[in-house]
Design an enzyme around this catalytic site. Structure first.
Site, mmCIF file in Angstrom:
data_model
loop_
_atom_site.group_PDB
_atom_site.id
_atom_site.type_symbol
_atom_site.label_atom_id
_atom_site.label_comp_id
_atom_site.label_asym_id
_atom_site.label_seq_id
_atom_site.Cartn_x
_atom_site.Cartn_y
_atom_site.Cartn_z
ATOM 1 C CD GLU A 43 36.756 -11.552 -9.906
ATOM 2 O OE1 GLU A 43 36.538 -11.588 -11.135
ATOM 3 O OE2 GLU A 43 37.486 -10.712 -9.393
ATOM 4 N N PRO A 44 32.449 -15.977 -8.998
ATOM 5 C CG PRO A 44 31.390 -17.435 -7.514
ATOM 6 C CD PRO A 44 32.633 -16.595 -7.680
ATOM 7 N N GLY A 45 29.478 -15.399 -10.870
ATOM 8 C CA GLY A 45 28.280 -14.570 -10.968
ATOM 9 C C GLY A 45 27.112 -15.471 -11.345
ATOM 10 N NE ARG B 194 22.808 -14.792 -21.040
ATOM 11 C CZ ARG B 194 22.922 -16.053 -21.389
ATOM 12 N NH1 ARG B 194 21.848 -16.820 -21.430
ATOM 13 N NH2 ARG B 194 24.083 -16.567 -21.684
ATOM 14 C CB CYS C 33 8.914 -3.730 -33.067
ATOM 15 S SG CYS C 33 7.231 -3.435 -32.567
ATOM 16 C CD GLU C 34 15.509 -5.827 -32.988
ATOM 17 O OE1 GLU C 34 15.930 -4.805 -32.450
ATOM 18 O OE2 GLU C 34 16.201 -6.845 -33.193
ATOM 19 C CE1 TYR D 127 26.724 -11.167 -16.401
ATOM 20 C CE2 TYR D 127 26.519 -13.541 -16.257
ATOM 21 C CZ TYR D 127 27.226 -12.387 -16.023
ATOM 22 O OH TYR D 127 28.445 -12.457 -15.394
HETATM 23 N N1 LLP Z 1 34.729 -11.535 -13.087
HETATM 24 C C1 LLP Z 1 34.899 -10.725 -14.143
HETATM 25 C C2 LLP Z 1 36.070 -9.858 -14.195
HETATM 26 C C3 LLP Z 1 33.945 -10.718 -15.176
HETATM 27 O O1 LLP Z 1 34.108 -9.914 -16.224
HETATM 28 C C4 LLP Z 1 32.812 -11.566 -15.092
HETATM 29 C C5 LLP Z 1 31.793 -11.576 -16.142
HETATM 30 C C6 LLP Z 1 32.685 -12.382 -13.956
HETATM 31 C C7 LLP Z 1 33.657 -12.359 -12.968
HETATM 32 C C8 LLP Z 1 31.505 -13.298 -13.740
HETATM 33 O O2 LLP Z 1 31.394 -14.259 -14.730
HETATM 34 P P1 LLP Z 1 30.303 -15.445 -14.573
HETATM 35 O O3 LLP Z 1 30.721 -16.270 -13.377
HETATM 36 O O4 LLP Z 1 29.003 -14.811 -14.323
HETATM 37 O O5 LLP Z 1 30.383 -16.171 -15.837
HETATM 38 N N2 LLP Z 1 26.274 -11.030 -20.478
HETATM 39 C C9 LLP Z 1 26.909 -12.321 -20.695
HETATM 40 C C10 LLP Z 1 27.951 -12.612 -19.650
HETATM 41 C C11 LLP Z 1 29.005 -11.519 -19.524
HETATM 42 C C12 LLP Z 1 30.012 -11.815 -18.458
HETATM 43 C C13 LLP Z 1 30.858 -10.629 -18.180
HETATM 44 N N3 LLP Z 1 31.840 -10.825 -17.170
HETATM 45 C C14 LLP Z 1 25.834 -13.390 -20.742
HETATM 46 O O6 LLP Z 1 24.659 -13.066 -20.672
HETATM 47 O O7 LLP Z 1 26.140 -14.561 -20.898
#
Ligand code: LLP
Length: 435
Positions: free
Chosen positions: A293-295, A333, A364-365, A393
């Site tokens: 599950e890459p994001g 971030r 304003c921070e 993100y």
């Molecule tokens: N699968 C699940 C169940 C997850 O909770 C996440 C991310 C992913 C896949 C994808 O993860 P990735 O490949 O994108 O690392 N807001 C934070 C990141 C929060 C990630 C939450 N879950 C940031 O800006 O770094």
């Protein structure tokens, strides 16, 4: 050439004017045409990242499904591109599910996650017959079984277990540790499997873990895989669980700054798939279907934020501030995780004299600092500051702080820029208000 360009989308370069070019488009012109702050996505980079994940994993382990984790960023144009690429989706809300639906995404390729799914979300997922529901806890298991009984659909489910592994990342994005709000905790897995396997309206097909995000090492994945497969081997002795699928979540890192390179996808793929094969052989388990599950690693590098420099201010002997027209409302971030970024001046892609500046946001921070102490060519008011690796993100965590407008987004390819989300308007700010 400027080394930082390596962090930008794969099509990045400079033209004869010394301007940053992405997807064949002059970014300075894009800033003029669409205004700033502007987020742009490079279509070629998105395609190549999808292809890289599919190719590197399935070349080594053919039974692999790649799900894109929508929380990193999703909108209709991206959902359409992912559909074209044949990826599945990991969604965590009815909102993300509705975006998938809106482009006719095949919902059997959608996995629903979440540690507190509402009954309404579960009903929707059942009605849409999503591919998998990833069950996070006992209450959900019970509710899902009841709601499935009322529907005419027996969902395939995975159980999310917390493997108790430290992924060595920021504590806010470490999820597979012992003390985590996500997943069945250590010691509760057996009971979860027993209850799920005997639930009359659910079809338990496998297990899921997600240990965290921005993980630069493979060792935590390998530890989690060992844990899960050992768990399967142990639990098989006490229940008739037919284990078919292992979903190992996301977390694959991207390179944000020059001195912190991220491993290539092939490195994760090699280590992970080898370990699954070896461990299954050792424990005499059939090889499961693998889901990843890459994001961030799909969209991070494809996205660039463009800001216009406004006020500059020198504090003698301390620092020089350059304030831009965006900041923590479009990218929280740095303020939230202390995240670091590089930048270039999109209208001055030149080698030469530099000065150390701090790029501040307009909100304003005092914590609204995008980049502290970066060397850039002398910055003047009106210059365009381009920040790489803003594809993941930033926009999904954007707010309207100070009643600011969320930025426009363009997709660039072969010299053409297509607006894929319009900038918000002041009208949008008041449209939900009632007096
Ligand atoms: N699968 C699940 C169940 C997850 O909770 C996440 C991310 C992913 C896949 C994808 O993860 P990735 O490949 O994108 O690392 N807001 C934070 C990141 C929060 C990630 C939450 N879950 C940031 O800006 O770094």
């Amino acid at each position: 050439m400027i080394p930082r360009l390596a962090l930008f989308p794969l099509t990045a370069g400079a033209n004869e004017l010394g301007h940053l070019v992405i997807g064949g488009c002059d970014t300075v012109k894009l800033a003029e045409e669409f205004g700033t702050p502007l987020y742009l996505f490079d279509e070629d980079t998105l395609h190549r990242k999808c292809a890289e994940f599919k190719g590197e994993f399935s070349r080594r382990y053919p039974d692999t499904t790649v799900l894109y984790a929508c929380k990193a960023f999703i909108n209709k144009a991206l959902a359409r591109l992912l559909k074209e690429e044949g990826l599945g989706l990991d969604v965590v809300s009815a909102g993300e599910l509705s975006i998938a639906q809106s482009v006719g995404f095949p919902l059997d390729k959608v996995y629903l996650h979440g540690n507190n799914k509402s009954a309404e979300e579960i009903r929707l997922a059942l009605k849409d017959r999503v591919g998998r529901i990833v069950v996070d806890n006992f209450q959900e298991l019970e509710m899902l079984d009841d709601l499935a009984e009322q529907s005419d659909f027996v969902p395939d489910i995975l159980l999310r277990l917390s493997p108790g592994v430290d992924p060595h990342t920021h504590q806010y994005i470490a999820t597979g540790v012992i003390d985590s709000k996500f997943g069945f905790p250590l010691g509760k897995g057996e009971e979860a499997v027993a209850r799920a396997a005997s639930a009359r309206n659910l079809n338990l097909v496998g297990l899921h873990f997600h240990i965290g995000s921005l993980i630069f090492e493979v060792e935590p994945y390998l530890q989690a895989i060992d844990f899960m497969l050992q768990f399967v081997s142990d639990v098989k002795l006490i229940s008739d669980f037919h284990f078919q699928e292992l979903d190992i979540g996301g977390g694959y890192a991207v390179q944000y700054v020059l001195d912190s390179p991220a491993p290539p996808v092939a490195y994760y793929a090699e280590a992970i798939t080898t370990r699954i094969v070896d461990k299954c052989r050792e424990l005499k388990l059939d090889l499961p279907w693998l889901v990843i599950e890459p994001g961030r690693a799909i969209v991070g590098q494809a996205g660039v934020a463009l800001y216009r420099a406004g006020v500059t201010k020198d504090i003698p002997g301390v620092r020089r501030y350059v304030s831009v027209d965006g900041g923590m409302a479009d990218n929280i971030r740095p303020a939230l995780y202390g995240s670091v970024y590089e930048a270039v001046l999109a209208n001055k892609i030149v080698n030469g004299k530099t000065e150390k500046v701090t790029i501040a946001g307009r909100f304003c921070e005092s914590g609204d600092i995008l980049i502290r102490d970066i060397e850039l060519p002398p910055v003047a008011t009106g210059d365009i500051i381009a920040v790489p690796d803003c594809g993941a993100y930033c926009l999904p965590m954007a707010s309207n702080y100070n009643s600011s407008l969320k930025p426009a987004i363009v997709m660039v390819k072969d010299g053409r820029a297509r607006l894929i989300r319009r900038r918000e308007t002041y009208r949008d700010l008041i449209d939900c208000d009632l007096t």
